[in-house]
Design a protein around this motif. Structure first.
Motif, mmCIF file in Angstrom:
data_model
loop_
_atom_site.group_PDB
_atom_site.id
_atom_site.type_symbol
_atom_site.label_atom_id
_atom_site.label_comp_id
_atom_site.label_asym_id
_atom_site.label_seq_id
_atom_site.Cartn_x
_atom_site.Cartn_y
_atom_site.Cartn_z
ATOM 1 N N ASP A 114 93.215 -116.059 -71.255
ATOM 2 C CA ASP A 114 92.208 -116.517 -70.306
ATOM 3 C C ASP A 114 91.840 -117.985 -70.471
ATOM 4 N N SER A 115 92.449 -118.658 -71.449
ATOM 5 C CA SER A 115 92.207 -120.087 -71.662
ATOM 6 C C SER A 115 93.410 -120.866 -71.179
ATOM 7 N N GLU A 116 93.198 -122.134 -70.916
ATOM 8 C CA GLU A 116 94.263 -122.970 -70.369
ATOM 9 C C GLU A 116 94.220 -124.328 -71.043
ATOM 10 N N GLY A 117 95.268 -125.113 -70.813
ATOM 11 C CA GLY A 117 95.257 -126.479 -71.306
ATOM 12 C C GLY A 117 96.318 -126.755 -72.354
ATOM 13 N N LEU A 118 96.054 -127.768 -73.178
ATOM 14 C CA LEU A 118 97.042 -128.335 -74.091
ATOM 15 C C LEU A 118 97.440 -127.359 -75.196
ATOM 16 N N LEU A 119 98.746 -127.117 -75.268
ATOM 17 C CA LEU A 119 99.334 -126.310 -76.332
ATOM 18 C C LEU A 119 100.539 -127.085 -76.840
ATOM 19 N N LEU A 120 100.637 -127.223 -78.157
ATOM 20 C CA LEU A 120 101.780 -127.902 -78.759
ATOM 21 C C LEU A 120 102.730 -126.877 -79.341
ATOM 22 N N MET A 167 113.425 -132.851 -85.596
ATOM 23 C CA MET A 167 112.159 -132.207 -85.284
ATOM 24 C C MET A 167 111.880 -132.372 -83.791
ATOM 25 N N ARG A 168 111.428 -131.288 -83.187
ATOM 26 C CA ARG A 168 111.038 -131.321 -81.778
ATOM 27 C C ARG A 168 109.550 -130.990 -81.660
ATOM 28 N N LEU A 169 108.875 -131.695 -80.767
ATOM 29 C CA LEU A 169 107.469 -131.452 -80.482
ATOM 30 C C LEU A 169 107.311 -131.493 -78.966
ATOM 31 N N ILE A 170 106.789 -130.400 -78.417
ATOM 32 C CA ILE A 170 106.642 -130.229 -76.972
ATOM 33 C C ILE A 170 105.162 -130.015 -76.663
ATOM 34 N N ALA A 171 104.668 -130.682 -75.629
ATOM 35 C CA ALA A 171 103.321 -130.432 -75.126
ATOM 36 C C ALA A 171 103.447 -129.627 -73.837
ATOM 37 N N LEU A 172 102.649 -128.589 -73.724
ATOM 38 C CA LEU A 172 102.599 -127.732 -72.536
ATOM 39 C C LEU A 172 101.167 -127.678 -72.042
ATOM 40 N N ASN A 173 100.991 -127.775 -70.739
ATOM 41 C CA ASN A 173 99.706 -127.452 -70.134
ATOM 42 C C ASN A 173 99.780 -125.967 -69.789
ATOM 43 N N LYS A 174 99.268 -125.133 -70.706
ATOM 44 C CA LYS A 174 99.378 -123.687 -70.551
ATOM 45 C C LYS A 174 98.496 -123.211 -69.397
ATOM 46 N N PRO A 175 99.114 -122.568 -68.411
ATOM 47 C CA PRO A 175 98.318 -122.067 -67.287
ATOM 48 C C PRO A 175 97.454 -120.867 -67.672
ATOM 49 N N PHE A 176 96.372 -120.695 -66.935
ATOM 50 C CA PHE A 176 95.526 -119.512 -67.061
ATOM 51 C C PHE A 176 96.393 -118.268 -66.888
ATOM 52 N N GLY A 177 96.147 -117.248 -67.714
ATOM 53 C CA GLY A 177 96.850 -115.977 -67.587
ATOM 54 C C GLY A 177 98.136 -115.884 -68.391
ATOM 55 N N THR A 178 98.572 -116.979 -68.995
ATOM 56 C CA THR A 178 99.808 -116.971 -69.789
ATOM 57 C C THR A 178 99.493 -116.590 -71.224
ATOM 58 N N ILE A 179 100.279 -115.681 -71.790
ATOM 59 C CA ILE A 179 100.091 -115.297 -73.187
ATOM 60 C C ILE A 179 100.894 -116.239 -74.086
ATOM 61 N N CYS A 180 100.407 -116.456 -75.298
ATOM 62 C CA CYS A 180 101.026 -117.397 -76.244
ATOM 63 C C CYS A 180 102.101 -116.718 -77.082
ATOM 64 N N GLN A 181 103.085 -116.182 -76.402
ATOM 65 C CA GLN A 181 104.258 -115.621 -77.062
ATOM 66 C C GLN A 181 105.431 -115.782 -76.105
ATOM 67 N N PHE A 182 106.637 -115.751 -76.669
ATOM 68 C CA PHE A 182 107.819 -115.925 -75.829
ATOM 69 C C PHE A 182 108.362 -114.604 -75.299
ATOM 70 N N SER A 183 108.033 -113.498 -75.945
ATOM 71 C CA SER A 183 108.549 -112.217 -75.469
ATOM 72 C C SER A 183 107.872 -111.837 -74.153
ATOM 73 N N GLY A 226 99.399 -136.452 -68.491
ATOM 74 C CA GLY A 226 99.709 -136.272 -67.073
ATOM 75 C C GLY A 226 100.377 -134.956 -66.735
ATOM 76 N N LEU A 227 100.045 -133.900 -67.462
ATOM 77 C CA LEU A 227 100.699 -132.605 -67.254
ATOM 78 C C LEU A 227 99.886 -131.709 -66.322
ATOM 79 N N ALA A 228 100.521 -131.212 -65.291
ATOM 80 C CA ALA A 228 99.928 -130.190 -64.436
ATOM 81 C C ALA A 228 100.151 -128.831 -65.106
ATOM 82 N N PRO A 229 99.414 -127.798 -64.724
ATOM 83 C CA PRO A 229 99.628 -126.480 -65.316
ATOM 84 C C PRO A 229 101.090 -126.053 -65.219
#
Length: 189
Positions: free
Chosen positions: A43-49, A1-17, A170-173
């Motif tokens: 338009d939202s930012e911050g913690l995404l798992l 199992m893998r679990l990744i934390a991302l500090n999602k920057p403003f303007g990024t869409i929550c899809q890989f395509s 400690g994650l920057a955008p």
């Protein structure tokens, strides 16, 4: 199992395509075969798992598990305690009434990153930071809640999921970190 934390920057869409005008998760996450556990609008930012484990993804994202997600919302205007009480009780959004939540004023730390582009500034209209801790996470819920009580959200940052905190990580955008699959923090495993 893998679990990744991302500090999602403003303007990024929550899809890989790829998207014609916006960054996607593929611009920030290099780990293959992981998928977001929940979403944040562009338009939202911050913690995404992100995880490759469907059961864990469900425990994080599905409201029936009541995992707390904490948000800091910079709202237009200066709400009083009565507004926070209304948010905490639950807000009628027309198509549903939100569950009760925790609501309070927030004082973001100096480590809160600057948003690019910055929010609009109006000298005659103050802004206030509030913290909401919700267990639902429906589409644009926090933005709809603050607008319904008369204080539209200008900036929205998810700062926590369960016991995880974006500042403790400690994650920057745009930065990611791998999290251990079985960790001492409560609320995910």
């Amino acid at each position: 199992m893998r679990l990744i934390a991302l500090n999602k920057p403003f303007g990024t869409i929550c899809q890989f395509s790829a998207h014609d005008t916006r960054a996607s998760l593929a611009d920030w996450v290099q780990t293959p075969d992981v998928y977001p556990a929940g979403r944040l609008d562009a338009d939202s930012e911050g913690l995404l798992l992100l995880t490759d484990d469907g059961a864990l993804q469900a425990r994080i994202a599905e409201p029936r598990h009541k995992l707390v997600k904490r948000y800091w919302a910079q709202v237009e205007g200066a709400p009083g305690g009565d507004v926070l009480e209304a948010l905490a009780r639950g807000v009628d959004l027309g198509d549903y009434v939100t569950r009760p939540c925790r609501a309070g004023f927030a004082e973001p730390p100096a480590t809160l990153w600057a948003r690019n582009p910055p929010i609009r500034y109006r000298a005659a209209i103050p802004t206030t930071w509030i913290e909401l801790a919700i267990t639902e996470g429906k589409n644009r819920q926090v933005r709809r809640m603050t607008a319904a009580v008369g204080f539209p959200t200008l900036r929205l940052v998810r700062v926590g999921i369960g016991a995880l905190d974006i500042f403790a990580l400690g994650l920057a955008p745009g930065q990611t970190t791998a999290l251990p699959p079985h960790s001492p923090w409560d609320g995910l495993a």
